[in-house]
Design a protein around this motif. Structure first.
Motif, PDB file in Angstrom:
ATOM      1  N   HIS A 223      43.626  45.504  36.074  1.00 36.76           N
ATOM      2  CA  HIS A 223      44.279  44.432  36.151  1.00 36.76           C
ATOM      3  C   HIS A 223      44.692  44.083  37.468  1.00 36.76           C
ATOM      4  N   ASN A 224      45.480  45.196  37.898  1.00 38.55           N
ATOM      5  CA  ASN A 224      45.717  44.868  39.410  1.00 38.55           C
ATOM      6  C   ASN A 224      45.020  44.687  40.452  1.00 38.55           C
ATOM      7  N   LEU A 225      43.738  45.826  40.362  1.00 40.47           N
ATOM      8  CA  LEU A 225      42.711  45.669  41.235  1.00 40.47           C
ATOM      9  C   LEU A 225      41.976  44.382  41.334  1.00 40.47           C
ATOM     10  N   LEU A 226      41.830  43.891  40.143  1.00 42.71           N
ATOM     11  CA  LEU A 226      41.212  42.543  40.100  1.00 42.71           C
ATOM     12  C   LEU A 226      41.882  41.498  40.318  1.00 42.71           C
ATOM     13  N   GLY A 227      43.479  41.389  40.488  1.00 37.55           N
ATOM     14  CA  GLY A 227      44.193  40.152  40.687  1.00 37.55           C
ATOM     15  C   GLY A 227      44.503  39.406  39.590  1.00 37.55           C
ATOM     16  N   HIS A 228      44.511  40.046  38.377  1.00 41.87           N
ATOM     17  CA  HIS A 228      44.745  39.150  37.062  1.00 41.87           C
ATOM     18  C   HIS A 228      45.850  38.314  36.901  1.00 41.87           C
ATOM     19  N   SER A 229      46.900  38.925  37.288  1.00 43.16           N
ATOM     20  CA  SER A 229      48.195  38.571  37.215  1.00 43.16           C
ATOM     21  C   SER A 229      48.395  37.099  38.010  1.00 43.16           C
ATOM     22  N   LYS A 244      39.285  36.618  28.953  1.00 42.33           N
ATOM     23  CA  LYS A 244      38.305  37.119  30.093  1.00 42.33           C
ATOM     24  C   LYS A 244      38.662  38.166  30.929  1.00 42.33           C
ATOM     25  N   THR A 245      40.211  38.118  31.350  1.00 40.48           N
ATOM     26  CA  THR A 245      40.731  39.301  31.968  1.00 40.48           C
ATOM     27  C   THR A 245      40.859  40.478  31.274  1.00 40.48           C
ATOM     28  N   GLU A 246      40.978  40.586  30.280  1.00 37.73           N
ATOM     29  CA  GLU A 246      41.033  41.860  29.211  1.00 37.73           C
ATOM     30  C   GLU A 246      39.753  42.405  29.149  1.00 37.73           C
ATOM     31  N   ARG A 247      38.686  41.422  29.065  1.00 38.12           N
ATOM     32  CA  ARG A 247      37.337  42.144  29.091  1.00 38.12           C
ATOM     33  C   ARG A 247      36.851  42.867  30.280  1.00 38.12           C
ATOM     34  N   ILE A 325      35.201  36.228  35.392  1.00 38.84           N
ATOM     35  CA  ILE A 325      36.128  35.131  36.060  1.00 38.84           C
ATOM     36  C   ILE A 325      35.648  34.920  37.542  1.00 38.84           C
ATOM     37  N   ASP A 326      35.944  33.620  37.942  1.00 39.11           N
ATOM     38  CA  ASP A 326      35.744  33.183  39.423  1.00 39.11           C
ATOM     39  C   ASP A 326      37.160  33.547  40.091  1.00 39.11           C
TER      40      ASP A 326
END
Length: 331
Positions: A223-229, A244-247, A325-326
């Protein structure tokens, strides 16, 4: 018996239990061996989290957008405990600062100079024990100390740490993905906020073998590495976006684990072991796929990961991972 020393602010990953004001302590009723055992139990859980976390952030540093120098050292500050005097007596310390953990395989861990509870009196030129602190539950000074270490490492590439016995050691840093790992003294949740991965001491995965437990740490780190927050802050935290972010985090788990030296199949194994008991069944949160679907999504990534490791020596998720996600949306 109440364990007085072990309580501290869970937001900084310190033990939590009952406590009273220091002036209310009845020393005749304090069992110091039990106090020390409570502290050391928390530290043992924290050590496990830090060992796994270090392997993940070190092994993936080549692919992270945000990289920082680190030596893998965590400190403790007795001012953040509910009864600092009891903690001090239980640990046999004169001051407040000491080693909490040194991650296995990190520069601090490899040096052999940072056993748990070794008193620290100097971080570069500063003695953190001299900084002002509240009487108890004062977590801000510990945060300041960790920030100071990070600043010294960024400026000098290393740091000299002094100990209560007059000895000191210089430790050079290495690059890691920019995430801290913190253990909460209570609760069973695992969360990521963009900068930290925080896991409650009651999380069931702590009972799993290390390579399986690494799955949940890798998921939250993803989650952190992909910038989800930040992405969810920009685009909304509706069910569809969260799902989408969880997947994505599920699918990146085996990539992160493979680069850390774990067999990526253990990401799938974590989901298969954790999911049937803890996914919630019909009552599960619909912002997540079902555990069996999640395990399938993870499994689908493994052939690509293995092929990349064989051909390139690493699983370069920054180049080859397919996003759900984009990442530029909402900027």
């Amino acid at each position: 018996m109440r364990v007085l020393a072990a309580i501290a602010c869970a937001c900084l990953g310190l033990p939590a239990a009952a406590a009273g004001l220091a002036s209310d302590i009845n020393w005749d009723r304090v069992d110091l061996p039990s106090e020390r055992a409570a502290i050391e139990r928390f530290q043992a859980f924290d050590q496990r989290l830090q060992d796994v976390g270090w392997k993940l952030v070190r092994g993936n540093a080549a692919f992270c957008d945000r990289v920082i120098p680190s030596i893998g050292l965590q400190l403790q500050d007795l001012a953040s405990y509910g009864a600092p005097e009891v903690a001090r007596a239980a640990l046999g310390m004169e001051g407040d600062f000491a080693v909490q953990t040194a991650a296995r395989g990190s520069p601090a861990g490899l040096s052999g100079e940072f056993p748990g509870n070794r008193e620290v009196t100097r971080l570069a030129r500063m003695d953190p024990n001299q900084w002002e602190a509240g009487e108890r539950l004062y977590w801000q000074r510990l945060a300041k100390a960790h920030d100071h270490v990070d600043a010294m490492l960024a400026e000098h590439g290393g740091i000299e740490v002094g100990f209560a016995n007059g000895e000191s050691v210089k430790v050079g840093a290495v690059d890691v993905c920019a995430t801290r790992f913190e253990l909460m003294g209570e609760g069973s949740r695992a969360v990521a906020d963009g900068n930290r991965v925080v896991i409650g001491i009651d999380f069931p995965g702590f009972s799993y073998p290390e390579e399986v437990f690494a799955g949940v740490v890798a998921h939250e780190l993803a989650h952190n590495l992909l910038g989800h927050s930040a992405w969810l802050d920009r685009n909304g935290r509706g069910r569809r976006n969260v799902r989408k972010t969880e997947r994505e985090a599920d699918r990146l788990m085996p990539w992160i684990m493979a680069n850390a030296g774990y067999d990526p199949v253990f990401a799938q194994r974590f989901m298969e072991q954790w999911g049937p008991r803890h996914d919630g069944g019909l009552l599960r949160n619909r912002s997540h796929d079902g555990w069996d679907e999640r395990a399938e999504f993870i499994a689908e990534e493994i052939p690509t990961i293995r092929a990349l490791i064989e051909s390139e020596g690493a699983a370069d998720w920054r180049t080859h991972f397919r996003r759900e996600i984009d990442p530029q949306k909402g900027l």
